[in-house]
Each structure stands twice: as structure tokens, then as C-alpha cells.
Design a protein around this motif. Structure first.
Motif, PDB file in Angstrom:
ATOM      1  N   THR A 236     -45.447 -69.866  42.890  1.00  0.00           N
ATOM      2  CA  THR A 236     -44.941 -70.472  41.737  1.00  0.00           C
ATOM      3  C   THR A 236     -43.737 -70.605  42.222  1.00  0.00           C
ATOM      4  O   THR A 236     -42.707 -71.997  41.764  1.00  0.00           O
ATOM      5  N   THR A 237     -42.969 -70.400  43.550  1.00  0.00           N
ATOM      6  CA  THR A 237     -41.629 -71.057  44.393  1.00  0.00           C
ATOM      7  C   THR A 237     -41.530 -72.228  45.330  1.00  0.00           C
ATOM      8  O   THR A 237     -43.021 -72.364  46.204  1.00  0.00           O
ATOM      9  N   PRO A 238     -41.073 -73.173  44.555  1.00  0.00           N
ATOM     10  CA  PRO A 238     -41.702 -74.709  45.025  1.00  0.00           C
ATOM     11  C   PRO A 238     -40.101 -74.710  46.226  1.00  0.00           C
ATOM     12  O   PRO A 238     -40.290 -74.511  46.950  1.00  0.00           O
ATOM     13  N   MET A 239     -41.598 -75.922  46.900  1.00  0.00           N
ATOM     14  CA  MET A 239     -41.262 -75.613  48.913  1.00  0.00           C
ATOM     15  C   MET A 239     -39.684 -75.662  48.844  1.00  0.00           C
ATOM     16  O   MET A 239     -38.979 -75.085  49.726  1.00  0.00           O
ATOM     17  N   ASP A 240     -39.186 -76.941  47.860  1.00  0.00           N
ATOM     18  CA  ASP A 240     -37.862 -77.318  47.998  1.00  0.00           C
ATOM     19  C   ASP A 240     -36.502 -76.177  47.830  1.00  0.00           C
ATOM     20  O   ASP A 240     -35.299 -76.094  48.126  1.00  0.00           O
ATOM     21  N   LEU A 241     -37.285 -74.943  47.098  1.00  0.00           N
ATOM     22  CA  LEU A 241     -36.170 -73.690  46.721  1.00  0.00           C
ATOM     23  C   LEU A 241     -36.520 -73.140  48.028  1.00  0.00           C
ATOM     24  O   LEU A 241     -36.163 -71.585  47.336  1.00  0.00           O
ATOM     25  N   ARG A 242     -37.415 -72.707  48.555  1.00  0.00           N
ATOM     26  CA  ARG A 242     -36.776 -71.527  49.869  1.00  0.00           C
ATOM     27  C   ARG A 242     -37.122 -71.513  50.619  1.00  0.00           C
ATOM     28  O   ARG A 242     -35.781 -72.569  51.019  1.00  0.00           O
ATOM     29  N   HIS A 243     -36.277 -70.068  51.151  1.00  0.00           N
ATOM     30  CA  HIS A 243     -35.126 -69.549  52.490  1.00  0.00           C
ATOM     31  C   HIS A 243     -35.956 -68.805  52.451  1.00  0.00           C
ATOM     32  O   HIS A 243     -35.985 -68.025  52.804  1.00  0.00           O
ATOM     33  N   ASP A 244     -36.870 -69.595  53.449  1.00  0.00           N
ATOM     34  CA  ASP A 244     -37.650 -68.630  54.097  1.00  0.00           C
ATOM     35  C   ASP A 244     -37.354 -68.028  55.075  1.00  0.00           C
ATOM     36  O   ASP A 244     -37.545 -68.802  56.245  1.00  0.00           O
ATOM     37  N   ALA A 245     -37.199 -67.174  56.002  1.00  0.00           N
ATOM     38  CA  ALA A 245     -37.216 -66.598  56.997  1.00  0.00           C
ATOM     39  C   ALA A 245     -38.166 -66.408  58.065  1.00  0.00           C
ATOM     40  O   ALA A 245     -37.711 -66.434  59.547  1.00  0.00           O
ATOM     41  N   GLY A 246     -39.339 -65.971  58.262  1.00  0.00           N
ATOM     42  CA  GLY A 246     -40.018 -66.591  58.602  1.00  0.00           C
ATOM     43  C   GLY A 246     -40.331 -68.242  59.582  1.00  0.00           C
ATOM     44  O   GLY A 246     -41.156 -67.996  60.208  1.00  0.00           O
ATOM     45  N   VAL A 247     -39.985 -68.577  58.341  1.00  0.00           N
ATOM     46  CA  VAL A 247     -39.785 -70.198  59.430  1.00  0.00           C
ATOM     47  C   VAL A 247     -39.125 -70.735  60.197  1.00  0.00           C
ATOM     48  O   VAL A 247     -39.155 -70.849  61.223  1.00  0.00           O
ATOM     49  N   ALA A 248     -37.715 -69.482  59.793  1.00  0.00           N
ATOM     50  CA  ALA A 248     -36.278 -69.800  60.595  1.00  0.00           C
ATOM     51  C   ALA A 248     -37.143 -69.159  61.894  1.00  0.00           C
ATOM     52  O   ALA A 248     -36.688 -69.433  62.806  1.00  0.00           O
ATOM     53  N   ALA A 249     -37.913 -67.769  61.770  1.00  0.00           N
ATOM     54  CA  ALA A 249     -37.956 -67.489  63.281  1.00  0.00           C
ATOM     55  C   ALA A 249     -39.136 -68.137  63.584  1.00  0.00           C
ATOM     56  O   ALA A 249     -39.279 -68.185  65.303  1.00  0.00           O
ATOM     57  N   ALA A 250     -39.981 -68.593  63.336  1.00  0.00           N
ATOM     58  CA  ALA A 250     -41.005 -69.722  64.091  1.00  0.00           C
ATOM     59  C   ALA A 250     -40.255 -71.150  64.030  1.00  0.00           C
ATOM     60  O   ALA A 250     -40.520 -71.530  65.336  1.00  0.00           O
ATOM     61  N   ARG A 251     -38.933 -71.293  63.483  1.00  0.00           N
ATOM     62  CA  ARG A 251     -38.647 -72.323  64.087  1.00  0.00           C
ATOM     63  C   ARG A 251     -37.573 -71.955  65.292  1.00  0.00           C
ATOM     64  O   ARG A 251     -37.475 -72.763  66.468  1.00  0.00           O
ATOM     65  N   ILE A 252     -37.288 -71.037  64.878  1.00  0.00           N
ATOM     66  CA  ILE A 252     -36.015 -70.169  66.812  1.00  0.00           C
ATOM     67  C   ILE A 252     -37.910 -70.441  68.017  1.00  0.00           C
ATOM     68  O   ILE A 252     -37.788 -71.205  69.034  1.00  0.00           O
ATOM     69  N   ASN A 283     -48.346 -62.707  49.886  1.00  0.00           N
ATOM     70  CA  ASN A 283     -48.722 -63.690  48.429  1.00  0.00           C
ATOM     71  C   ASN A 283     -47.012 -63.501  47.924  1.00  0.00           C
ATOM     72  O   ASN A 283     -46.054 -63.501  47.175  1.00  0.00           O
ATOM     73  N   ILE A 284     -46.334 -63.319  49.190  1.00  0.00           N
ATOM     74  CA  ILE A 284     -44.371 -63.249  49.333  1.00  0.00           C
ATOM     75  C   ILE A 284     -43.837 -63.841  50.250  1.00  0.00           C
ATOM     76  O   ILE A 284     -43.928 -63.816  51.868  1.00  0.00           O
ATOM     77  N   VAL A 285     -43.043 -64.932  49.739  1.00  0.00           N
ATOM     78  CA  VAL A 285     -42.334 -65.155  51.230  1.00  0.00           C
ATOM     79  C   VAL A 285     -41.042 -64.602  51.297  1.00  0.00           C
ATOM     80  O   VAL A 285     -40.279 -63.964  50.782  1.00  0.00           O
ATOM     81  N   PRO A 286     -41.478 -64.334  52.911  1.00  0.00           N
ATOM     82  CA  PRO A 286     -40.029 -63.420  53.219  1.00  0.00           C
ATOM     83  C   PRO A 286     -39.191 -63.428  53.655  1.00  0.00           C
ATOM     84  O   PRO A 286     -38.392 -64.410  53.756  1.00  0.00           O
ATOM     85  N   GLY A 287     -38.217 -62.547  52.667  1.00  0.00           N
ATOM     86  CA  GLY A 287     -36.631 -62.854  52.555  1.00  0.00           C
ATOM     87  C   GLY A 287     -35.978 -62.345  54.139  1.00  0.00           C
ATOM     88  O   GLY A 287     -34.593 -63.272  54.003  1.00  0.00           O
ATOM     89  N   VAL A 288     -37.069 -61.601  54.756  1.00  0.00           N
ATOM     90  CA  VAL A 288     -36.182 -60.891  55.892  1.00  0.00           C
ATOM     91  C   VAL A 288     -36.675 -60.959  56.636  1.00  0.00           C
ATOM     92  O   VAL A 288     -38.511 -60.768  56.983  1.00  0.00           O
ATOM     93  N   CYS A 289     -36.292 -61.670  58.007  1.00  0.00           N
ATOM     94  CA  CYS A 289     -37.056 -61.049  59.436  1.00  0.00           C
ATOM     95  C   CYS A 289     -36.123 -60.609  60.556  1.00  0.00           C
ATOM     96  O   CYS A 289     -35.259 -61.417  60.859  1.00  0.00           O
ATOM     97  N   VAL A 290     -37.024 -60.424  61.157  1.00  0.00           N
ATOM     98  CA  VAL A 290     -36.287 -59.304  62.405  1.00  0.00           C
ATOM     99  C   VAL A 290     -37.113 -59.881  63.005  1.00  0.00           C
ATOM    100  O   VAL A 290     -38.489 -59.361  63.713  1.00  0.00           O
ATOM    101  N   CYS A 291     -36.361 -60.866  64.278  1.00  0.00           N
ATOM    102  CA  CYS A 291     -37.169 -60.801  66.049  1.00  0.00           C
ATOM    103  C   CYS A 291     -37.086 -60.801  67.045  1.00  0.00           C
ATOM    104  O   CYS A 291     -35.355 -60.677  67.442  1.00  0.00           O
ATOM    105  N   THR A 292     -37.389 -61.057  68.216  1.00  0.00           N
ATOM    106  CA  THR A 292     -36.652 -60.413  69.215  1.00  0.00           C
ATOM    107  C   THR A 292     -36.398 -61.714  70.075  1.00  0.00           C
ATOM    108  O   THR A 292     -37.876 -62.438  70.173  1.00  0.00           O
ATOM    109  N   VAL A 293     -35.558 -62.253  70.795  1.00  0.00           N
ATOM    110  CA  VAL A 293     -35.589 -63.461  71.808  1.00  0.00           C
ATOM    111  C   VAL A 293     -35.154 -63.109  73.461  1.00  0.00           C
ATOM    112  O   VAL A 293     -34.320 -61.828  73.818  1.00  0.00           O
ATOM    113  N   ASP A 294     -36.709 -62.427  74.128  1.00  0.00           N
ATOM    114  CA  ASP A 294     -35.954 -62.723  76.051  1.00  0.00           C
ATOM    115  C   ASP A 294     -36.079 -63.081  76.525  1.00  0.00           C
ATOM    116  O   ASP A 294     -37.050 -64.371  77.003  1.00  0.00           O
TER     117      ASP A 294
END
Ligand code: HGY
Ligand code: MN
Ligand code: MN
Length: 420
Positions: A236-252, A283-294
Motif C-alpha cells: 500500500t505504500t507508494p514508492m515516493d513515500l518510502r524510507h527503505d533502510a534495505g535500499v539504503a544498505a544496498a546503495r552503500i 511484505n514489510i518495507v524494512p524500517g531498520v537495517c544493520v550492516c557491516t563494512v569491512d
């Protein structure tokens, strides 16, 4: 004393000892069908592995000491009460390990002592074989922990307070497996430190070399990144209203690749090994994402330049995705050169056995790099089959490859033990 060149280890006994320790914490890897090893630091499996090695130390008549961070030292007396030659590595493993990473240096050290017993040789300097707590760092977040505490880079209290992803406190985990020892954790500088280890990469095998004379270790920088966006319905959430932590991790993650592709940071290597979205459901846009960078780099200045660019990448991604991003440094070591005097001895011992060898920079971190601050330190690398794969059940070095490494360890240790 018998001539060094007449002494040799027992290859079959060495390999059988490696396989025996490899059975502790063993699991069947579904993907490869092979038996892997899972002895994550300070778990019951690590405790069982520790007890297995301590029993072997006791059987050799060694004086066993457990320190307050759980490092274990087995000491074989010398004819003189002087600083020992210390042979060490680790027996904790990543969850998907083979039987050689770290264990070759500890089991190989005990095999060196067995060979000396068989030959009735008593060295001038004491010889100590040790294993250090949580070298891998993948449970409590920072690598070479036990050796860093022993050599003063990490204070004991900081180490005790570390927690794993379930919130288990390191000191409690150490006590729970019965290895929160009494001995002082800071080690007196030994006369020298030696570590025999698998290369964990393809270089030696590809060049058909018998051994690597390790010139040093590249720099290491680990971040734990916490990204907070907005959890929302996937339908139900339009793409332009999202703050997707998973996409942010992917961009990193992709941004790291772009930094490397730029060629501006030399031989930089970057890995996002852990990516943990919450709630991690279809079916849930990830609100939090913890990732590691080595990050790894054989050049300190280029590592620092890369780290600055990575922080700028975090800022850009946070702004683009409209997420809150925080990070903490969980491990950081500069490049470490090993002592010329030890490297020369390793090369000479290899030549004396007609073993082909070449200098090599270690891509992985090792306990030896902590001791390089205290004393003349060196490493012997052993090639691996299957393109030298490691941190994987397909990790494999042959009997001959392991024996070449440990025979060289024997010779260099003996030489150093007779050096005033
Ligand atoms: O991560 C490393 O380099 C080592 O395996 N702890
Ligand atoms: Mn290792
Ligand atoms: Mn490892």
C-alpha cells in the motif's frame, strides 16, 4: 644438540591431530556436502575445542596457563630461564569454517614440541604454544581480541564489556565455558613470536609455491552501520513515500564497489558481509537495517582516504533515502610489517629444505600482527587447494603443504630458541 636439519615433524600425526580438532564443532554443510567447523568464539563448541587442545598440552607435559581474557599458554621449559619463543594462533572459527584456519598454527606448534620430545632435544629458551581468544571477531565484533588484550592494544575491561548480536556479554560467555582464567592478561614480551597459517587465498597455489614468507599484514577497518528508515506495508505504500533502510544498505554496498572501480584507493577491498533488515519479512518495507563494512588496504594513506570517502557515501545515501544513519568503528588496525630477522630465517629454512617460497602480504588479519609491536615476529604461509578458499568447508591444505609449513616452523623456532 642434534643438527637442526636432522629434525622433522611427523606429517601423518600432524594431519590426524588437525582432523581430530576439526571434529569438535563439526557440522554437515548442506551446500557442499562436506563437514565444516563452527566453533564461534566462547560458545560451548569453542569451549570443547579449548578443552581438547588443553588436554593435548597436558599430555605433552606443558605448564598450562589460562589468562583473564581466556588466552591459553602451554610452556615447555628450556635449559635457561629466559624469554621464550612463542608459537601461537587461534582455534575459534567463523561459523562456516574449515579445519585449518588458525588451528594449523596451534596444532602445528604442539607437533613441533612432540618432534623435539621424540628427538630428546631441550632448547635453551623455553618454547610456548598458545591460542588466543576470539581471533575471528565475528561474534563480538572486533578481531584479534585476545592477542590485542595480551599486547595492550585493547583494555581488558573494554573486551569484557563487548556484546554479541543477542546481547550476550563477553565476560559472561567466557565464564560460562570455564575459561575466564586467573593469570594476568598482559603478556611479558617473548624473545620472538611465530605463526604458521594457511594463506586463505589463491596466490601461492597459483604460482605453485611451497611456502609464503609473510612480509606483513594489510590495514583493516570494520564499521557496524545502523540505518533507521520507516517500516511500511509493501503493497500500500507508494514508492515516493518510502524510507527503505534495505535500499539504503544496498546503495552503500554498490557505492563501495564504485569507490574501488574509481581506482583512487590502490588495492582497496571492501565487503558488506552482514546485512540484517528488520523485520526481515516479505511484505514489510524494512524500517531498520544493520550492516557491516569491512575495508582492507595494504597502504595506510590510501586506507584513510577510502575511509573518508566511505563516510561521505554514508551521508549521501542517508540524504537520498531520507533515513537516519549511524555507524561505529568495531575494528581498526594499520598495516603491520614483520621483522626482517624473522623473515630471513623463514626464507633460509625454506631454502634449506629446497622448498620454493616468496614474500607475500597477508590479506587476512592474524594474532601475529599484535605481537609485532612487542617482539621480532614472523609468519609462515601454507598454500591451499580449491583456489585457497577459506572461511568455508572447502578449505583444504594437503598433508605435504601442512608438513612443509610446520617443518619450517620447527626450524625457525629452534634457531630462535638458541639465539641469545
Ligand atoms: O578477518 C580476518 O582477516 C581474520 O580472518 N580474522
Ligand atoms: Mn586465522
Ligand atoms: Mn579466519
Amino acid at each position: 644438540m642434534r643438527r637442526i636439519q636432522d629434525l622433522a615433524i611427523d606429517p601423518a600425526r600432524l594431519y590426524a591431530s588437525l582432523q581430530a580438532l576439526g571434529k569438535v564443532g563439526s557440522y554437515r554443510d548442506a551446500r557442499s556436502g562436506l563437514d565444516g567447523v563452527c566453533r564461534l568464539a566462547l560458545t560451548e563448541a569453542d569451549g570443547a575445542g579449548r578443552r581438547h587442545v588443553v588436554a593435548a598440552m597436558r599430555e605433552l607435559g606443558l605448564d598450562v596457563r589460562v589468562d583473564r581474557i581466556g588466552n591459553v599458554y602451554g610452556r615447555r621449559a628450556g635449559t635457561a630461564d629466559v624469554e621464550p619463543v612463542l608459537i601461537g594462533s587461534h582455534i575459534d572459527s567463523v561459523p562456516t569454517a574449515g579445519i585449518f584456519d588458525g588451528c594449523l598454527g596451534v596444532i602445528g606448534g604442539l607437533e613441533v614440541l612432540r618432534a623435539l620430545d621424540d628427538a630428546g632435544v631441550r632448547t635453551r629458551r623455553p618454547l610456548v604454544v598458545a591460542f588466543f581468544t576470539d581471533e575471528e571477531g565475528c561474534r563480538f565484533g572486533t578481531d584479534m581480541l585476545g592477542s590485542a588484550v595480551a599486547t595492550g592494544r585493547i583494555p581488558l575491561e573494554v573486551a569484557y564489556a563487548l556484546t554479541d548480536s543477542e546481547g550476550v556479554v563477553l565476560e559472561d560467555a567466557l565464564a560460562a565455558i570455564g575459561f575466564r582464567g586467573e593469570a594476568r592478561e598482559r603478556v611479558d614480551p617473548p624473545a620472538a613470536f611465530l605463526e604458521c597459517h594457511i594463506e586463505q587465498g589463491p596466490l601461492l597455489r597459483a604460482r605453485d609455491l611451497d611456502l609464503g614468507v609473510v612480509s606483513g599484514v594489510q590495514s583493516i577497518s570494520w564499521h557496524e552501520v545502523t540505518i533507521v528508515g520507516k517500516s511500511a506495508h509493501a503493497g500500500t505504500t507508494p514508492m515516493d513515500l518510502r524510507h527503505d533502510a534495505g535500499v539504503a544498505a544496498a546503495r552503500i554496498n554498490l557505492g563501495l564497489r564504485e569507490l574501488i572501480a574509481s581506482g583512487r584507493f590502490g588495492q582497496l577491498r571492501a565487503t558488506m558481509g552482514a546485512i540484517r533488515p528488520t523485520p526481515n519479512l516479505v511484505n514489510i518495507v524494512p524500517g531498520v537495517c544493520v550492516c557491516t563494512v569491512d575495508l582492507r588496504n595494504p597502504d595506510d594513506a590510501l586506507m584513510r582516504a577510502a575511509e573518508a570517502e566511505v563516510l561521505a557515501l554514508y551521508e549521501r545515501v542517508a540524504a537520498t533515502e531520507g533515513v537516519e544513519l549511524s555507524w561505529r568503528q568495531t575494528a581498526r588496525t594499520d598495516t603491520v610489517p614483520f621483522a626482517e630477522a624473522v623473515r630471513e630465517r623463514v626464507a633460509a629454512a625454506a631454502s634449506a629444505q629446497a622448498l620454493s617460497h616468496a614474500p607475500i602480504v597477508s590479506g587476512a588479519g592474524h594474532d601475529a600482527q599484535e605481537f609485532a609491536r612487542l617482539c621480532p615476529t614472523g609468519m609462515i604461509f601454507v598454500p591451499g587447494e580449491n583456489d585457497g578458499i577459506s572461511h568455508n568447508p572447502r578449505e583444504l591444505s594437503t598433508v605435504a603443504q601442512c608438513a612443509n609449513g610446520v617443518n619450517t616452523l620447527l626450524r625457525v623456532a629452534l634457531d630462535l630458541a638458541e639465539t641469545p
